[in-house]
Design an enzyme around this catalytic site. Structure first.
Site, PDB file in Angstrom:
ATOM      1  N   LYS A  47      97.304 134.117  86.986  1.00 27.35           N
ATOM      2  CA  LYS A  47      96.643 134.883  85.768  1.00 27.35           C
ATOM      3  C   LYS A  47      95.759 136.124  86.658  1.00 27.35           C
ATOM      4  O   LYS A  47      94.863 135.669  87.293  1.00 27.35           O
ATOM      5  CB  LYS A  47      95.716 133.885  85.228  1.00 27.35           C
ATOM      6  CG  LYS A  47      95.050 134.748  83.765  1.00 27.35           C
ATOM      7  CD  LYS A  47      93.984 133.732  83.198  1.00 27.35           C
ATOM      8  CE  LYS A  47      93.121 134.641  82.335  1.00 27.35           C
ATOM      9  NZ  LYS A  47      91.851 134.070  81.570  1.00 27.35           N
ATOM     10  N   GLY A  92      84.247 134.980  76.526  1.00 29.38           N
ATOM     11  CA  GLY A  92      83.066 133.741  76.281  1.00 29.38           C
ATOM     12  C   GLY A  92      82.418 134.341  74.963  1.00 29.38           C
ATOM     13  O   GLY A  92      81.165 133.719  74.845  1.00 29.38           O
ATOM     14  N   ALA A 152      90.668 135.334  75.667  1.00 29.95           N
ATOM     15  CA  ALA A 152      89.539 135.619  75.554  1.00 29.95           C
ATOM     16  C   ALA A 152      88.817 135.866  74.358  1.00 29.95           C
ATOM     17  O   ALA A 152      89.405 136.684  73.428  1.00 29.95           O
ATOM     18  CB  ALA A 152      89.107 136.750  76.586  1.00 29.95           C
ATOM     19  N   GLY A 153      87.494 135.383  74.070  1.00 31.32           N
ATOM     20  CA  GLY A 153      86.745 135.843  72.682  1.00 31.32           C
ATOM     21  C   GLY A 153      87.196 134.898  71.726  1.00 31.32           C
ATOM     22  O   GLY A 153      86.566 134.998  70.733  1.00 31.32           O
ATOM     23  N   ASN A 198      88.964 128.991  76.763  1.00 26.49           N
ATOM     24  CA  ASN A 198      87.873 127.954  77.412  1.00 26.49           C
ATOM     25  C   ASN A 198      86.727 127.506  76.969  1.00 26.49           C
ATOM     26  O   ASN A 198      86.727 126.294  76.502  1.00 26.49           O
ATOM     27  CB  ASN A 198      87.881 128.420  78.923  1.00 26.49           C
ATOM     28  CG  ASN A 198      87.301 127.390  80.036  1.00 26.49           C
ATOM     29  OD1 ASN A 198      87.630 127.897  81.187  1.00 26.49           O
ATOM     30  ND2 ASN A 198      86.669 126.382  79.491  1.00 26.49           N
TER      31      ASN A 198
END
Length: 259
Positions: free
Chosen positions: A97, A158, A185-186, A207
């Protein structure tokens, strides 16, 4: 729900899970099991900073998933390329990644550095999963470099804001119909993940929304269900929004029976 094929590998799960920030390795392993994921990302910088992972990576692999090492924290193409080669040697996988940060405040990826690094890594035999913005031209350049999958953000890493630019994401899906697209993401809530899947995206990677939850294991399961529901809805055909009310049980011009 249909399978997703990336770089010749068929995946039954469309949920890619990050491995950072969990309360303990045991909670991470339980979250992996609850999510149903088959791919887990791991940061090489985290492993190196820990001076040995103390079984952290082995615990993930023993969960039966595939590792997707990342170049998180890299600021230049050269730095990302070097880290990718280290990851391949350490983890024995050509999957990577790719992350090249261009802005310290938003952690927005550097489009030029990402394309440069992707082109070199493809030449070096890597299967590159590039983290990028939702900019169509950048995505096209990454495909030109040889990437077979793209990972546009939903919002800054995040932030938990969800899909801040659905128009751009819909444009990507429409203009790149045959390319596996993973929203990365987000994402902050299962509803955000479901929305991405309903738009026709192929998978979701997240995550913090799981690892920072009060109960990461239950949250992992919630995201797994939301992703499955969103994909199933897309495949079934999500109803198009209407400008005006449309009766759900019209009678004019339709025969009906009265008991």
């Amino acid at each position: 729900m249909s399978t997703l094929t990336v770089y010749g590998t068929a995946l039954a799960s469309r949920f890619l899970l990050g491995s950072a920030g969990y309360p303990s390795p045991q909670v991470l392993r339980e979250a992996i099991a609850a999510s149903g994921t088959q791919v887990v990302t791991v940061g090489l910088r985290r492993t190196l900073a820990a001076a040995g992972d103390n079984g952290f990576v082995a615990g993930i692999v023993n969960s039966g998933v595939r590792l997707l090492p990342n170049t998180a924290g890299c600021r230049t193409a050269r730095e990302a390329i070097t880290l990718a080669h280290m990851a391949r040697e350490l983890y024995g996988t050509r999957w990577i990644k790719l992350e090249v940060v261009g802005d310290e405040h938003t952690l927005q990826p550097d489009p030029w550095g990402t394309v440069e690094a992707a082109a070199q890594l493809i030449r070096d035999g890597f299967a590159v999963f590039p983290y990028c913005t939702d900019d169509l031209v950048t995505c096209q350049r990454l495909l030109d470099a040889g990437c077979e999958v793209l990972m546009p953000w939903g919002a800054p890493i995040g932030s938990g804001q969800g899909l801040i630019n659905p128009f751009a994401l819909r444009t990507l899906r429409a203009r790149l119909p045959g390319v596996p697209l993973v929203v990365d993401a987000g994402i902050g809530a299962p509803s955000h993940a479901a929305q991405a899947m309903e738009l026709g995206f192929d998978a979701v990677l997240l995550n913090s929304a799981v690892s920072q939850a009060v109960d990461p294991v239950r949250m992992a399961r919630a995201f797994g269900l939301a992703i499955e529901a969103g994909r199933t809805a897309f495949e079934a055909g999500v109803m198009a929004p209407q400008d005006m009310a449309v009766a759900s049980t019209p009678v004019s011009g339709h025969p009906f029976l009265i008991a």
